[in-house]
Structures are given as C-alpha cells and as structure tokens.
Design a protein around this motif. Structure first.
Motif, mmCIF file in Angstrom:
data_model
loop_
_atom_site.group_PDB
_atom_site.id
_atom_site.type_symbol
_atom_site.label_atom_id
_atom_site.label_comp_id
_atom_site.label_asym_id
_atom_site.label_seq_id
_atom_site.Cartn_x
_atom_site.Cartn_y
_atom_site.Cartn_z
ATOM 1 N N ASN A 1 0.650 5.900 -0.789
ATOM 2 C CA ASN A 1 -0.207 7.040 -1.130
ATOM 3 C C ASN A 1 0.372 7.768 -2.325
ATOM 4 O OD1 ASN A 1 1.390 9.489 -0.376
ATOM 5 N ND2 ASN A 1 1.292 8.627 1.676
ATOM 6 N N ASP B 1 -3.234 9.403 4.402
ATOM 7 C CA ASP B 1 -1.864 8.937 4.566
ATOM 8 C C ASP B 1 -1.801 7.435 4.316
ATOM 9 O OD1 ASP B 1 -0.698 11.445 5.341
ATOM 10 O OD2 ASP B 1 -1.694 11.221 7.271
ATOM 11 N N THR B 2 -0.581 6.932 4.103
ATOM 12 C CA THR B 2 -0.405 5.495 3.947
ATOM 13 C C THR B 2 -0.808 4.780 5.240
ATOM 14 O OG1 THR B 2 1.410 5.775 2.372
ATOM 15 C CG2 THR B 2 1.311 3.678 3.528
ATOM 16 N N ARG C 1 -6.580 1.920 -7.214
ATOM 17 C CA ARG C 1 -6.887 2.960 -6.242
ATOM 18 C C ARG C 1 -7.853 2.416 -5.191
ATOM 19 N NH1 ARG C 1 -8.131 9.275 -7.671
ATOM 20 N NH2 ARG C 1 -8.711 9.983 -5.575
ATOM 21 N N ILE D 1 -5.036 6.626 -1.372
ATOM 22 C CA ILE D 1 -4.349 5.375 -1.034
ATOM 23 C C ILE D 1 -4.476 4.429 -2.226
ATOM 24 C CG2 ILE D 1 -4.313 3.365 0.484
ATOM 25 C CD1 ILE D 1 -5.457 5.114 2.691
ATOM 26 N N ASP E 1 -7.160 14.168 2.174
ATOM 27 C CA ASP E 1 -5.816 13.656 1.950
ATOM 28 C C ASP E 1 -5.603 12.487 2.903
ATOM 29 O OD1 ASP E 1 -5.316 15.520 0.018
ATOM 30 O OD2 ASP E 1 -3.555 16.399 0.991
ATOM 31 N N TRP F 1 -6.298 10.898 8.078
ATOM 32 C CA TRP F 1 -6.742 11.765 6.988
ATOM 33 C C TRP F 1 -6.899 13.184 7.495
ATOM 34 C CZ3 TRP F 1 -12.590 10.595 5.548
ATOM 35 C CH2 TRP F 1 -13.387 10.768 6.679
ATOM 36 N N GLN G 1 -4.801 13.412 -2.168
ATOM 37 C CA GLN G 1 -3.857 12.360 -1.795
ATOM 38 C C GLN G 1 -4.637 11.093 -1.491
ATOM 39 O OE1 GLN G 1 -0.024 13.056 0.278
ATOM 40 N NE2 GLN G 1 -0.976 11.938 1.958
ATOM 41 N N TYR H 1 0.850 -1.188 0.000
ATOM 42 C CA TYR H 1 0.000 0.000 0.000
ATOM 43 C C TYR H 1 0.889 1.243 0.000
ATOM 44 C CZ TYR H 1 -4.123 -2.826 1.036
ATOM 45 O OH TYR H 1 -5.151 -3.744 0.964
ATOM 46 N N THR I 1 -5.337 4.226 9.254
ATOM 47 C CA THR I 1 -4.553 5.319 8.703
ATOM 48 C C THR I 1 -5.010 6.654 9.284
ATOM 49 O OG1 THR I 1 -3.806 6.317 6.618
ATOM 50 C CG2 THR I 1 -6.072 5.506 6.677
#
Length: 207
Positions: free
Chosen positions: A41, A75-76, A64, A50, A73, A94, A48, A39, A92
């Motif tokens: 981003n 994050d990984t 996606r 994942i 946005d 956001w 942004q 996985y 995660t």
C-alpha cells in the motif's frame, strides 16, 4: 553459512534490487503473492491505495490496483484467492472518514465489502458531505484539502469551523478512520471541518 565477517560486509544479502526506485510515493507493508508479484500500500495524493509490483522480462513494473475515485484507505492484502475465471481476489480491509475498518475483497480493482460490523450503528446516523478541494498555496502549489460539512448543512447559513493540522509534519490527512480524531463526529456537532495536507506531508511526492 553466515558468519560474523559476512554479516558485517553484507555479503549474505546477495544482490539487492530496489523495486520501487521510480515510484514517487512511500511503499509500505509489502506481501508476496508467489514469485515475481508483490502487493503493497502507499499513501497517494491523499488516499491509501493498493499497488502491485510485477517482475517481467524487462524488470519490475508497478501499477495501481485501487482507483483514484475510491475515497477509502485500503490496507495491504492479507490473503489471496482466485475466481472461477482466474482473476486474483485480494482479501484486505478498508475504512474512510465515515466508517471504521471493515473487511473487503478487491477483484480487478473493484471492492466488495465483506463485513458490516458497525452497520447497525451507522444506519442511525446521517452521513456528512465530504469534498476534496485543491487550494493554491503561496508558492503556487496545489494543496489537497478535505472539507467535511455537517449532515444538515445549509449553504445559506454561517458555521463555525475546525481546522486540523497533523503534526510530524509528515502525517497525511487521508481517508483514515480515527476514534480519537473523529472528523465525522466533529462535523455532526455543527462544524465545518477543514483538513489541509500542508507541505511536508507524505503522499504527494518529493516536492
């Protein structure tokens, strides 16, 4: 055994496979979820998102995970778990232009917020209205431009505007939260905030 000769020649690396060779965006912060599943981003058309890279019989494929309609946005993921039905849960974080980073779980592409650390503050504020506009450039390209209006915006009135151009010039104007450049705060002072993703920014391919 790795010695200086192997280090200089690159023999210790073994076979190198570029997993995202056909991917038109910049992959960042990869994490592994077992063998054959990665996985990461990527800033994608002003958001942004994942992504998941999977290894199959015909090599690696990239898909996606978070949808284009999710104006956040992501994050990984920092951890993974499974639902009783066997679905993978991505743990995660956001954020958006309207709220700072919070923890969120993503299952099947659907987010469920876990923390609400700033809810007691944000609940006292009126949320501004944000639009995503495509503006035609002089060389006939479509440029994503975010426009943020004051929370009490009245279309019959005229307002002063603030235009934000990120430097670099590769910096992308996505849905990231910033305490230094707080677009929501600017809009709530009575300005229309205009955020164009001019040519040279990441998130829009090589052109």
């Amino acid at each position: 055994e790795i010695n200086a000769e192997k280090m200089s020649s690159g023999e210790w690396l073994g076979k190198i496979t570029e997993i995202t060779s056909g991917f038109r965006y910049n992959a960042a912060s990869p994490v592994w979820n077992g063998p054959g599943e990665i996985y990461f981003n990527a800033l994608t058309e002003g958001l942004q998102a994942i992504y998941k890279a999977s290894l199959g019989e015909n090599g690696w494929t990239v898909e996606r995970v978070t949808g284009e309609d999710l104006w956040y946005d992501f994050d990984t993921p920092f951890a993974f778990s499974e639902t009783p039905e066997g679905k993978t849960v991505l743990h995660t974080s956001w954020c958006s232009m309207n709220f700072p980073t919070e923890l969120v779980n993503v299952t099947g592409g659907k987010p469920e917020q876990v923390t609400c650390e700033n809810a007691h503050i944000l609940s006292q504020l009126r949320e501004p209205h944000t639009e995503a506009r495509m503006v035609r450039t002089v060389d006939q390209k479509e440029m994503l431009t975010w426009v943020i209006y004051p929370s009490d915006f009245d279309r019959t009135k005229k307002y002063p505007a603030i235009e934000i151009l990120l430097g670099g010039p590769q910096g992308t104007l996505s849905q990231g939260w910033s305490y230094r450049w707080n677009y929501r705060l600017m809009a709530d002072q009575g300005y229309v905030v205009i955020l164009p993703n001019r040519r040279g920014t990441t998130a829009f391919g090589q052109e």
